[in-house]
Design a protein around this motif. Structure first.
Motif, PDB file in Angstrom:
ATOM      1  N   GLY A  34       7.175   7.841  11.239  1.00 38.87           N
ATOM      2  CA  GLY A  34       7.586   6.918  10.187  1.00 38.87           C
ATOM      3  C   GLY A  34       6.529   6.840   9.106  1.00 38.87           C
ATOM      4  N   PRO A  35       6.585   5.826   8.270  1.00 42.05           N
ATOM      5  CA  PRO A  35       5.660   5.742   7.136  1.00 42.05           C
ATOM      6  C   PRO A  35       4.195   5.644   7.543  1.00 42.05           C
ATOM      7  N   LEU A  36       3.923   5.046   8.711  1.00 38.31           N
ATOM      8  CA  LEU A  36       2.526   4.937   9.141  1.00 38.31           C
ATOM      9  C   LEU A  36       1.933   6.317   9.393  1.00 38.31           C
TER      10      LEU A  36
ATOM     11  N   VAL B 258       0.839  -1.197   0.000  1.00 38.99           N
ATOM     12  CA  VAL B 258       0.000   0.000   0.000  1.00 38.99           C
ATOM     13  C   VAL B 258       0.877   1.251   0.000  1.00 38.99           C
ATOM     14  N   TYR B 259       1.957   1.228   0.785  1.00 42.70           N
ATOM     15  CA  TYR B 259       2.902   2.351   0.776  1.00 42.70           C
ATOM     16  C   TYR B 259       3.465   2.571  -0.627  1.00 42.70           C
ATOM     17  N   GLN B 260       3.746   1.471  -1.323  1.00 46.22           N
ATOM     18  CA  GLN B 260       4.310   1.594  -2.676  1.00 46.22           C
ATOM     19  C   GLN B 260       3.313   2.237  -3.628  1.00 46.22           C
TER      20      GLN B 260
ATOM     21  N   ILE C  87      -4.400   2.752   5.832  1.00 46.27           N
ATOM     22  CA  ILE C  87      -3.218   3.200   6.581  1.00 46.27           C
ATOM     23  C   ILE C  87      -3.650   4.084   7.740  1.00 46.27           C
ATOM     24  N   LYS C  88      -4.526   5.029   7.443  1.00 47.64           N
ATOM     25  CA  LYS C  88      -5.027   5.941   8.481  1.00 47.64           C
ATOM     26  C   LYS C  88      -5.808   5.178   9.548  1.00 47.64           C
ATOM     27  N   GLU C  89      -6.581   4.203   9.111  1.00 43.15           N
ATOM     28  CA  GLU C  89      -7.367   3.411  10.055  1.00 43.15           C
ATOM     29  C   GLU C  89      -6.460   2.623  10.990  1.00 43.15           C
ATOM     30  N   TYR C  90      -5.395   2.066  10.453  1.00 45.04           N
ATOM     31  CA  TYR C  90      -4.439   1.340  11.290  1.00 45.04           C
ATOM     32  C   TYR C  90      -3.791   2.278  12.308  1.00 45.04           C
ATOM     33  N   TYR C  91      -3.415   3.459  11.859  1.00 44.37           N
ATOM     34  CA  TYR C  91      -2.758   4.398  12.778  1.00 44.37           C
ATOM     35  C   TYR C  91      -3.662   4.725  13.962  1.00 44.37           C
TER      36      TYR C  91
END
Length: 417
Positions: free
Chosen positions: A230-232, A187-189, A272-276
């Motif tokens: 970091g990336p998160l 997802v980051y990629q 990503i936002k949900e995980y954070y």
């Protein structure tokens, strides 16, 4: 704490005419009191050329009609629609009278002291009670975080700090936050390609050309919000800007400079936002610590001396920590990309079983679907928002979604001792 400040808001607004439908009251039960905790409505993202977001892409972020972090004009209309729907629901359930301005014994509005939270409450009040002067209380100077809604660390002991870090890493799953970053690498990629990260100021000026290579660290410091760098964290800011564009009415094929293919890809980025939010603010040790003041305000809003309807406005971090502390069981929100949607309302209801005379609790997440937000859909009896009944681990529900109110009191008492 400074003296309470009251903001009065009374703008004329054209709302859908009320339609005649059967009452929504539940047979055999009487609604006695409602406390709503609302996330603020649609706001402008924190994107400018000099901001952190401005440095992750060579492309210019869209300009908004309000300053960064402020509730947008569209966000105000969405909240007014929400207020209109709630007024119908409260009347249908016989908690408030129709066509009557409420008194302070009927309603109470209390918001964090930021523009987006105060404005959310103001617009909601206009939609719910047009033509009425309904005070919105905020307790600090505008732009200052109120302790009730401020999810900061207040324990500066080394022991607590380590417990909090461990709790966050455990919440992140196998390998902690770094392990989560590895699992999110695809997802980051995708995100790096969409923002053209290799052409950004971060890469060209700071020689930081790999989104995944950003140093990851868990930050626990007294007086500050818990966080993960970091990336998160970077990915969360970017995903937030994208989803807010969608809610503001930007077609999906125009978001991310036209590089986001469809809603499925947008959902992947928003994850990503949900995980954070979940990893940082739902981690049990952190959640209990940062939600204590809010739990106290929530519990204190119930009782014979309190208004029939209380409206509290804060942030998604508040929702995440509150749910974790109260023991809300895992849930799914259909037709939404977020687990704590923009403008979403957590509706705590005290009902009375007319047969047994026992007080009961029902908790619902009432929210606008992604489509309702993106299309600026009016809300009313004919076009209601989404509703999902929530369950608390220590408050078993029956088939109607009710659990003993005394169980809820035990839960909140234990959290505020």
């Amino acid at each position: 704490m400074s003296l309470q400040r009251k903001a009065l808001f009374c703008l004329p607004l054209l709302l859908p005419a009320a339609l005649t439908f059967p009452a929504a009251a539940q047979d055999g039960y009487t609604l006695e009191q409602v406390v709503v905790f609302s996330r603020h409505g649609l706001r402008a993202p924190l994107a400018s050329p000099s901001s952190a977001l401005g440095k992750v892409t060579p492309d210019a972020w869209p300009q908004w009609d309000t300053p960064s972090s402020y509730l947008t004009t569209r966000g105000g209309v969405l909240e007014a629609y929400f207020g209109h729907y709630f007024s119908e629901w409260l009347v249908d359930n016989r908690l408030l009278a129709a066509d009557t301005c409420p008194t302070d014994k009927d309603v109470s509005f209390y918001a964090n002291s930021l523009q987006r939270t105060i404005s959310t409450a103001q617009y909601f009040a206009v939609g719910a009670f047009p033509g009425c002067l309904v005070p919105v209380v905020h307790k600090e100077k505008l732009g200052t975080m109120d302790a009730t809604f401020n999810p900061i660390i207040r324990n500066d002991s080394a022991t607590f700090k380590q417990q909090a870090i461990d709790s966050i890493n455990q919440k992140a799953g196998e390998g902690g936050v770094k392990g989560l970053n590895e699992r999110l690498k695809p997802v980051y990629q995708q995100m790096a390609e969409i923002i053209r990260y290799k052409d950004s100021a971060n890469c060209k000026q700071d020689k930081q050309c790999d989104l995944m290579a950003q140093e990851t660290d868990v930050k626990i410091e007294a007086g500050k919000e818990p966080g993960v760098v970091g990336p998160l964290r970077t990915g969360t800011s970017i995903a937030d800007a994208f989803i807010l564009q969608y809610y503001e009415g930007t077609p999906i094929n125009k978001i991310g400079w036209g590089r986001i293919k469809d809603e499925k890809q947008l959902a992947d980025l928003v994850s990503i936002k949900e995980y954070y939010n979940s990893v940082v603010f739902s981690a049990p040790v952190v959640a209990k610590a940062v939600s204590a003041n809010l739990v106290k305000a929530l519990a204190g809003s119930f009782g014979e001396q309190q208004p029939k309807f209380t409206f509290l406005v804060g942030h998604d971090s508040n929702v995440a920590s509150l749910f974790s502390a109260l023991g809300v069981k895992p849930y799914h929100l259909p037709h939404q990309l977020e687990t704590t949607p923009i403008g979403g309302k957590v509706v705590f209801q005290r009902w009375r079983d007319n047969a047994s005379n026992k007080a009961l609790l029902k908790v619902e997440y009432v929210y606008q679907s992604t489509e309702q937000l993106a299309t600026l859909a009016p809300l009313n009896r004919a076009n209601p928002p989404q509703r999902v009944t929530l369950a608390l681990s220590e408050c078993p529900t029956n088939d109607k979604g009710f659990c003993p109110f005394e169980n809820f009191e035990k839960i909140t008492n234990a959290l505020t001792q």
